[in-house]
Design a protein around this motif. Structure first.
Motif, PDB file in Angstrom:
ATOM      1  N   VAL A   1       0.839  -1.185   0.000  1.00 13.68           N
ATOM      2  CA  VAL A   1       0.000   0.000   0.000  1.00 13.68           C
ATOM      3  C   VAL A   1       0.881   1.245   0.000  1.00 13.68           C
ATOM      4  O   VAL A   1       1.816   1.358   0.797  1.00 13.68           O
ATOM      5  N   GLN A   2       0.566   2.164  -0.892  1.00  8.21           N
ATOM      6  CA  GLN A   2       1.309   3.421  -0.956  1.00  8.21           C
ATOM      7  C   GLN A   2       0.368   4.591  -1.145  1.00  8.21           C
ATOM      8  O   GLN A   2      -0.618   4.497  -1.876  1.00  8.21           O
ATOM      9  N   LEU A   3       0.703   5.691  -0.490  1.00 10.39           N
ATOM     10  CA  LEU A   3       0.023   6.965  -0.696  1.00 10.39           C
ATOM     11  C   LEU A   3       1.093   7.953  -1.124  1.00 10.39           C
ATOM     12  O   LEU A   3       2.062   8.173  -0.393  1.00 10.39           O
ATOM     13  N   VAL A   4       0.902   8.548  -2.292  1.00 14.16           N
ATOM     14  CA  VAL A   4       1.915   9.443  -2.833  1.00 14.16           C
ATOM     15  C   VAL A   4       1.300  10.817  -3.050  1.00 14.16           C
ATOM     16  O   VAL A   4       0.352  10.974  -3.823  1.00 14.16           O
ATOM     17  N   GLU A   5       1.865  11.812  -2.360  1.00 14.58           N
ATOM     18  CA  GLU A   5       1.375  13.182  -2.453  1.00 14.58           C
ATOM     19  C   GLU A   5       2.129  13.954  -3.523  1.00 14.58           C
ATOM     20  O   GLU A   5       3.287  13.666  -3.816  1.00 14.58           O
ATOM     21  N   SER A   6       1.470  14.981  -4.021  1.00 11.16           N
ATOM     22  CA  SER A   6       2.114  15.919  -4.940  1.00 11.16           C
ATOM     23  C   SER A   6       1.428  17.263  -4.810  1.00 11.16           C
ATOM     24  O   SER A   6       0.320  17.362  -4.265  1.00 11.16           O
ATOM     25  N   GLY A   7       2.107  18.309  -5.293  1.00 14.66           N
ATOM     26  CA  GLY A   7       1.477  19.619  -5.369  1.00 14.66           C
ATOM     27  C   GLY A   7       1.934  20.646  -4.359  1.00 14.66           C
ATOM     28  O   GLY A   7       1.480  21.788  -4.397  1.00 14.66           O
ATOM     29  N   GLY A   8       2.806  20.284  -3.453  1.00 12.29           N
ATOM     30  CA  GLY A   8       3.285  21.271  -2.499  1.00 12.29           C
ATOM     31  C   GLY A   8       4.166  22.308  -3.169  1.00 12.29           C
ATOM     32  O   GLY A   8       4.528  22.181  -4.336  1.00 12.29           O
ATOM     33  N   GLY A   9       4.501  23.338  -2.418  1.00 10.99           N
ATOM     34  CA  GLY A   9       5.368  24.375  -2.967  1.00 10.99           C
ATOM     35  C   GLY A   9       5.335  25.622  -2.129  1.00 10.99           C
ATOM     36  O   GLY A   9       4.876  25.612  -0.981  1.00 10.99           O
ATOM     37  N   VAL A  10       5.808  26.699  -2.718  1.00 11.10           N
ATOM     38  CA  VAL A  10       5.869  27.994  -2.054  1.00 11.10           C
ATOM     39  C   VAL A  10       4.877  28.930  -2.724  1.00 11.10           C
ATOM     40  O   VAL A  10       4.823  29.014  -3.960  1.00 11.10           O
ATOM     41  N   VAL A  11       4.101  29.622  -1.909  1.00  9.49           N
ATOM     42  CA  VAL A  11       3.094  30.537  -2.425  1.00  9.49           C
ATOM     43  C   VAL A  11       2.995  31.740  -1.503  1.00  9.49           C
ATOM     44  O   VAL A  11       3.278  31.634  -0.298  1.00  9.49           O
ATOM     45  N   GLN A  12       2.599  32.862  -2.044  1.00 10.67           N
ATOM     46  CA  GLN A  12       2.419  34.055  -1.222  1.00 10.67           C
ATOM     47  C   GLN A  12       1.079  33.998  -0.493  1.00 10.67           C
ATOM     48  O   GLN A  12       0.130  33.338  -0.956  1.00 10.67           O
ATOM     49  N   ALA A  13       1.012  34.675   0.611  1.00  8.92           N
ATOM     50  CA  ALA A  13      -0.232  34.753   1.367  1.00  8.92           C
ATOM     51  C   ALA A  13      -1.355  35.252   0.452  1.00  8.92           C
ATOM     52  O   ALA A  13      -1.162  36.174  -0.345  1.00  8.92           O
TER      53      ALA A  13
ATOM     54  N   GLY B   1       1.069   8.964   3.767  1.00  7.15           N
ATOM     55  CA  GLY B   1       2.048   9.259   2.744  1.00  7.15           C
ATOM     56  C   GLY B   1       3.300   9.844   3.368  1.00  7.15           C
ATOM     57  O   GLY B   1       3.374  10.019   4.589  1.00  7.15           O
ATOM     58  N   GLN B   2       4.272  10.171   2.522  1.00  6.83           N
ATOM     59  CA  GLN B   2       5.547  10.702   3.000  1.00  6.83           C
ATOM     60  C   GLN B   2       5.486  12.189   3.306  1.00  6.83           C
ATOM     61  O   GLN B   2       6.354  12.708   4.006  1.00  6.83           O
ATOM     62  N   GLY B   3       4.493  12.862   2.793  1.00  3.52           N
ATOM     63  CA  GLY B   3       4.339  14.280   3.076  1.00  3.52           C
ATOM     64  C   GLY B   3       4.822  15.161   1.938  1.00  3.52           C
ATOM     65  O   GLY B   3       5.724  14.791   1.183  1.00  3.52           O
ATOM     66  N   THR B   4       4.211  16.328   1.834  1.00  2.00           N
ATOM     67  CA  THR B   4       4.623  17.334   0.869  1.00  2.00           C
ATOM     68  C   THR B   4       4.614  18.686   1.573  1.00  2.00           C
ATOM     69  O   THR B   4       3.723  18.979   2.358  1.00  2.00           O
TER      70      THR B   4
ATOM     71  N   TYR C   1       2.309  18.545   4.707  1.00  2.00           N
ATOM     72  CA  TYR C   1       0.966  18.000   4.589  1.00  2.00           C
ATOM     73  C   TYR C   1       1.043  16.512   4.249  1.00  2.00           C
ATOM     74  O   TYR C   1       1.764  16.130   3.317  1.00  2.00           O
ATOM     75  N   TYR C   2       0.276  15.715   4.990  1.00  2.00           N
ATOM     76  CA  TYR C   2       0.304  14.271   4.843  1.00  2.00           C
ATOM     77  C   TYR C   2      -1.053  13.744   4.403  1.00  2.00           C
ATOM     78  O   TYR C   2      -2.086  14.077   5.014  1.00  2.00           O
ATOM     79  N   CYS C   3      -1.040  12.918   3.395  1.00  2.00           N
ATOM     80  CA  CYS C   3      -2.232  12.212   2.958  1.00  2.00           C
ATOM     81  C   CYS C   3      -2.413  10.973   3.832  1.00  2.00           C
ATOM     82  O   CYS C   3      -1.427  10.307   4.181  1.00  2.00           O
ATOM     83  N   VAL C   4      -3.681  10.677   4.176  1.00  2.00           N
ATOM     84  CA  VAL C   4      -3.956   9.530   5.031  1.00  2.00           C
ATOM     85  C   VAL C   4      -5.105   8.711   4.474  1.00  2.00           C
ATOM     86  O   VAL C   4      -5.983   9.238   3.793  1.00  2.00           O
ATOM     87  N   GLY C   5      -5.100   7.426   4.810  1.00  2.00           N
ATOM     88  CA  GLY C   5      -6.190   6.541   4.440  1.00  2.00           C
ATOM     89  C   GLY C   5      -6.687   5.796   5.655  1.00  2.00           C
ATOM     90  O   GLY C   5      -5.892   5.373   6.505  1.00  2.00           O
ATOM     91  N   GLY C   6      -8.010   5.672   5.766  1.00  2.00           N
ATOM     92  CA  GLY C   6      -8.589   4.998   6.911  1.00  2.00           C
ATOM     93  C   GLY C   6     -10.008   4.564   6.648  1.00  2.00           C
ATOM     94  O   GLY C   6     -10.416   4.406   5.491  1.00  2.00           O
TER      95      GLY C   6
END
Length: 121
Positions: A2-14, A112-115, A92-97
């Protein structure tokens, strides 16, 4: 496996927006969601969605700014984050339950591993 893979993180202005996505493989879940952990702080619940009926659960701090949604194949969950604030900066971590209504990290068996999300002021 079982794997949870996150994507989409980054740096953004307020005030900006980001979308996080998480793809699950190896099994499907009755509920998927997101937690986050800021530096020096404990892990906290952000949002979760039920795969049975699309009901959602949000932390008060993100309600009306974040939207969680999933695809019908029950393999991908996304978190649309709008009006971001510096205090949203965290990993941010993705979770399954099994239960979308649960907010305790111990109620989610798969992580997941986090982003990383960084919101600059």
């Amino acid at each position: 496996q079982v794997q949870l893979v996150e994507s989409g993180g980054g740096v953004v202005q307020a005030g900006g927006s980001l979308r996080l996505s998480c793809t699950a493989s190896g099994r499907t879940f009755l509920a998927m969601g997101w937690f986050r952990q800021a530096p020096g702080k404990t892990r906290e619940f952000v949002a979760a969605v039920s795969w049975l009926n699309s009901l959602t659960n949000y932390a008060e701090s993100v309600k009306d700014r974040f939207t969680i949604f999933r695809d019908n194949a029950r393999t991908t969950v996304s978190l649309q984050m709008n009006s971001l604030k510096p205090e949203d900066t965290a990993d941010y971590y993705c979770v399954g339950g099994n239960y979308y209504s649960r907010r305790d990290p111990n109620d989610y068996d798969y992580w997941g591993q986090g982003t990383q999300v960084v919101v600059s002021s």
